[in-house]
Scaffold this active site. Structure first.
Site, PDB file in Angstrom:
ATOM      1  N   HIS A 101       0.802  -1.216   0.000  1.00  0.00           N
ATOM      2  CA  HIS A 101       0.000   0.000   0.000  1.00  0.00           C
ATOM      3  C   HIS A 101       0.832   1.261   0.000  1.00  0.00           C
ATOM      4  CE1 HIS A 101      -3.604  -2.103  -0.478  1.00  0.00           C
ATOM      5  NE2 HIS A 101      -3.046  -3.050   0.247  1.00  0.00           N
ATOM      6  N   ARG A 132     -10.769   1.619  -4.824  1.00  0.00           N
ATOM      7  CA  ARG A 132     -10.606   0.798  -3.623  1.00  0.00           C
ATOM      8  C   ARG A 132     -11.336   1.466  -2.466  1.00  0.00           C
ATOM      9  NH1 ARG A 132      -5.057   0.502  -5.922  1.00  0.00           N
ATOM     10  NH2 ARG A 132      -4.529  -1.701  -6.213  1.00  0.00           N
ATOM     11  N   ARG A 163     -15.163  -0.882  -6.144  1.00  0.00           N
ATOM     12  CA  ARG A 163     -14.944  -2.233  -5.653  1.00  0.00           C
ATOM     13  C   ARG A 163     -15.475  -2.351  -4.234  1.00  0.00           C
ATOM     14  NH1 ARG A 163      -9.037  -4.554  -5.307  1.00  0.00           N
ATOM     15  NH2 ARG A 163      -9.025  -3.250  -3.456  1.00  0.00           N
ATOM     16  N   GLU A 208      -8.427 -12.624  -9.539  1.00  0.00           N
ATOM     17  CA  GLU A 208      -7.193 -12.390  -8.783  1.00  0.00           C
ATOM     18  C   GLU A 208      -6.855 -13.533  -7.848  1.00  0.00           C
ATOM     19  OE1 GLU A 208      -7.489  -8.957  -6.232  1.00  0.00           O
ATOM     20  OE2 GLU A 208      -9.492  -9.458  -5.561  1.00  0.00           O
ATOM     21  N   ASN A 249      -1.812  -8.107  -8.706  1.00  0.00           N
ATOM     22  CA  ASN A 249      -1.133  -8.015  -7.407  1.00  0.00           C
ATOM     23  C   ASN A 249      -1.435  -9.258  -6.577  1.00  0.00           C
ATOM     24  OD1 ASN A 249      -0.629  -5.473  -8.331  1.00  0.00           O
ATOM     25  ND2 ASN A 249      -2.091  -4.449  -6.994  1.00  0.00           N
ATOM     26  N   ASP A 250      -2.704  -9.573  -6.457  1.00  0.00           N
ATOM     27  CA  ASP A 250      -3.056 -10.750  -5.661  1.00  0.00           C
ATOM     28  C   ASP A 250      -2.717 -12.039  -6.391  1.00  0.00           C
ATOM     29  OD1 ASP A 250      -4.076 -10.253  -2.999  1.00  0.00           O
ATOM     30  OD2 ASP A 250      -5.465  -8.914  -4.030  1.00  0.00           O
ATOM     31  N   CYS A 294      -5.944  -4.347 -13.817  1.00  0.00           N
ATOM     32  CA  CYS A 294      -5.835  -3.203 -12.903  1.00  0.00           C
ATOM     33  C   CYS A 294      -4.794  -3.417 -11.811  1.00  0.00           C
ATOM     34  CB  CYS A 294      -7.186  -2.848 -12.305  1.00  0.00           C
ATOM     35  SG  CYS A 294      -7.843  -4.129 -11.249  1.00  0.00           S
TER      36      CYS A 294
END
Ligand code: PEP
Ligand code: MG
Length: 584
Positions: free
Chosen positions: A192, A299, A335, A434, A457-458, A503
């Site tokens: 983050h 987010r 989201r 993801e 990312n995940d 994304c």
């Protein structure tokens, strides 16, 4: 002079005196420096902070109880109880009665006194409770902190911020205008702090080992967010070189950011939609300024974490409506709450949550907590006025049923709103791909969802098992299996006639633009600061060359070979920076 190497996660150059931040413990260290206020005000601040801490502990305790059983929840209920400890309360209040010092200083003193007493107890059980006292004290200090009192809200101007890591709950207080660069010991490309630094346009380097032991507050530090270098006590000669690179970089950035409305079209006419990722209203403004065609990922966690508790429906609806007004008819993918351990406040970090498996996270967590999901969906429905393009995006989906369950709930809420005289339309519902199960079920998910969004990312985290916060300074993002994964999702979406975007942070990595285009992606969503560079890349390449490159990459069997292939095709953006650097 000493040069530290780390992972460059946010581009740019920045230098200044170091400021060391040691997380919540910093709150304790600086508690005594908090300016003393009017005793009545300080007493009220203390009462409010204790009440907020109690509400938070109770809510957390109930949630943990529900998810993991009574025994785990009891720890938090016991902590809530300890807030009323007569000695703690009396120590704080007597200091404040005497009118000396701030609520922060009083809490820190009382906490230290109580902690020492517990630690010195003959009873091992009581000794153990010293940790709880510490935890409670920090929680109260955390609630006392606001922009005016938090160390990150009162930074000296022009500092380079150094920390072990920065969590969303820390950065909420950060005054970005005072920060020239951020360096942390932990945190990967999709941590983050990386996402935040890019969103704010602050150069950042993560995974720098030994940083906090070697550098002290006030030391001169120069950061190169392109190469991932952190230079401690830079010398005059080296500084000239550093300044030259910084200048070249700035000049290249100015060039590509000059035309936010230039079309992202390749030289052979392939049109790409460039969207922005956002985590708050300020990012939406930045996205608009940078010429984003919409918000590919909004987010909502940040929003929740700062509030410690749920966010009221009205407030969410107002926030979503304001964003929609700013973006007009451009899409915004809101989201739903994506609760995951790496996104939690630090105080909750060692709670059982942190080990929550996929089925307890993202959309699964939401479906099991209708008290959080229903107001969020109602808020989106209420804000989705005609002429706007608000859409719902679901995190952590594992199969088609997740999408169907949310769709059924949305229909139910729509009927509920209609009965109350609020006419809403059903927004499109998209699924993030993801998790490994979602990859395997992508064709089925594509059939029931209105759009797909690939979360690299995940995916990297789940496929390779590395922690997002500890990141990967390695080659993971070049892994051939990741390319396969992206390709298979693009195909699944095409077969179902649905839109697909990417994304994850990869979308904004200039080295990957051509490869992603070649894999068939036509929608990319990234931090607003990256839009200019990626747009520039697209306008300089052809879709034909991109396909050739992707075909070649898909034949390679190792991350190393793929990295070398991409390096050999230096992105147009990279070449521009090099030209400016050579020319200056
Ligand atoms: C992802 O996982 O790639 C993603 C875009 O979502 P987040 O980084 O918020 O988990
Ligand atoms: Mg994710």
């Amino acid at each position: 002079v000493r040069v530290f190497l780390g992972s460059p996660v946010s581009p740019g150059f920045g230098e200044g005196p170091a400021f060391l931040y040691r997380g919540l413990e910093t709150l304790l260290l600086i508690a005594h420096e908090a300016p003393p206020g009017d005793p009545a005000v300080e007493r009220a601040r203390f009462t409010d902070a204790v009440a907020a801490a109690r509400r938070e502990l109770r809510a957390l305790g109930r949630q943990i109880e529900k998810d993991y059983g009574r025994a785990e929840g009891r720890i938090l209920h016991a902590q809530a109880f300890m807030l009323d400890d007569p000695l703690f309360q009396a120590t704080v209040r007597s200091r404040l009665e005497r009118g000396n010092g701030s609520a922060e200083a009083a809490v820190a003193t009382a906490m230290t006194r109580l902690e020492t007493r517990f630690r010195e107890s003959a009873d091992p059980y009581i000794r153990e409770r010293a940790l709880d006292v510490h935890d409670i004290g920090l929680r109260v200090l955390h609630h006392l902190a606001d922009r005016a009192h938090h160390p990150l809200g009162r930074l000296p101007d022009g500092v380079v911020l150094l920390a072990e890591e920065l969590l969303p709950s820390d950065t909420a207080f950060l005054d970005p205008a005072r920060v020239r660069a951020i360096v942390t010991e932990r945190g990967g490309d999709s941590s983050h702090v990386a996402i935040l630094a890019r969103a704010l346009g602050i150069p950042a380097v993560t995974q720098v080992a030994g940083l906090l032991d070697a550098i002290e507050t006030g030391d001169a530090v120069a950061v190169d967010g392109e190469a991932g270098r952190v230079i401690h006590q830079i010398e005059v000669a080296a500084h000239a070189e550093y300044a030259r690179h910084a200048l070249a970089y700035r000049s290249a950035t100015d060039t590509v950011r000059e035309q936010p409305y230039a079309e992202p079209v390749t030289r052979d006419g392939a049109r790409v939609t460039l969207l922005a990722n956002a985590a708050g209203p300020a990012d939406v403004d930045a996205a608009d300024r940078c010429g984003a065609a919409g918000i590919g990922l909004f987010r909502t966690e940040f929003f929740y974490l700062l509030r410690h508790e749920g966010v009221p429906e009205d407030e969410q609806a107002a926030a979503y409506r304001a964003m929609a007004a700013r973006m007009g008819a451009r899409p915004i993918n809101i989201r739903t709450l994506d609760l995951a351990p790496d996104k939690l406040v630090p105080l909750a970090e060692d709670l059982p949550f942190a080990r929550a498996p996929i089925r307890d996270r993202g959309v699964h967590h939401s479906l099991r907590h209708p008290e959080l999901l229903r107001p969020q969906l109602r808020a989106i429905l209420r804000a989705a006025d005609p002429g706007r393009n608000l859409r719902i995006l679901l995190p952590g989906v594992t199969g088609p049923r997740d999408v169907e369950s949310v769709r059924a709930l949305v229909e139910e809420l729509r009927a509920e709103l209609a009965a109350a005289g609020v006419i809403a339309r059903t927004p499109p519902i998209g699924a993030m791909i993801e998790t490994p199960p979602a990859l395997l079920m992508a064709p089925e998910i594509a059939r029931v969802a209105d759009f797909l969004c690939i979360g690299t990312n995940d995916l990297l985290h789940y496929l390779f098992g590395h922690e997002r916060q500890s990141g990967s300074a390695d080659d993971t993002m070049y892994e051939p299996s990741l390319l396969r994964a992206i390709q298979s999702v693009v195909r699944a979406a095409a077969a179902a006639g649905k839109e697909v975007s990417l994304c994850g942070e990869l979308a904004g990595a200039p080295a990957f633009t051509m490869l992603l285009l070649g894999l068939g992606l036509r929608i990319l969503s990234m931090s607003p600061v990256r839009l200019g560079e990626i747009r520039y890349n697209l306008r300089e390449i052809t879709a034909d060359d991109a396909t050739t490159l992707a075909d070649h990459a898909l034949e390679l069997g190792s991350a190393k070979e793929i990295r070398e292939l991409l390096a050999a095709h230096a992105s147009p953006w990279q070449r521009l920076v090099e030209r400016r650097s050579a020319g200056s």
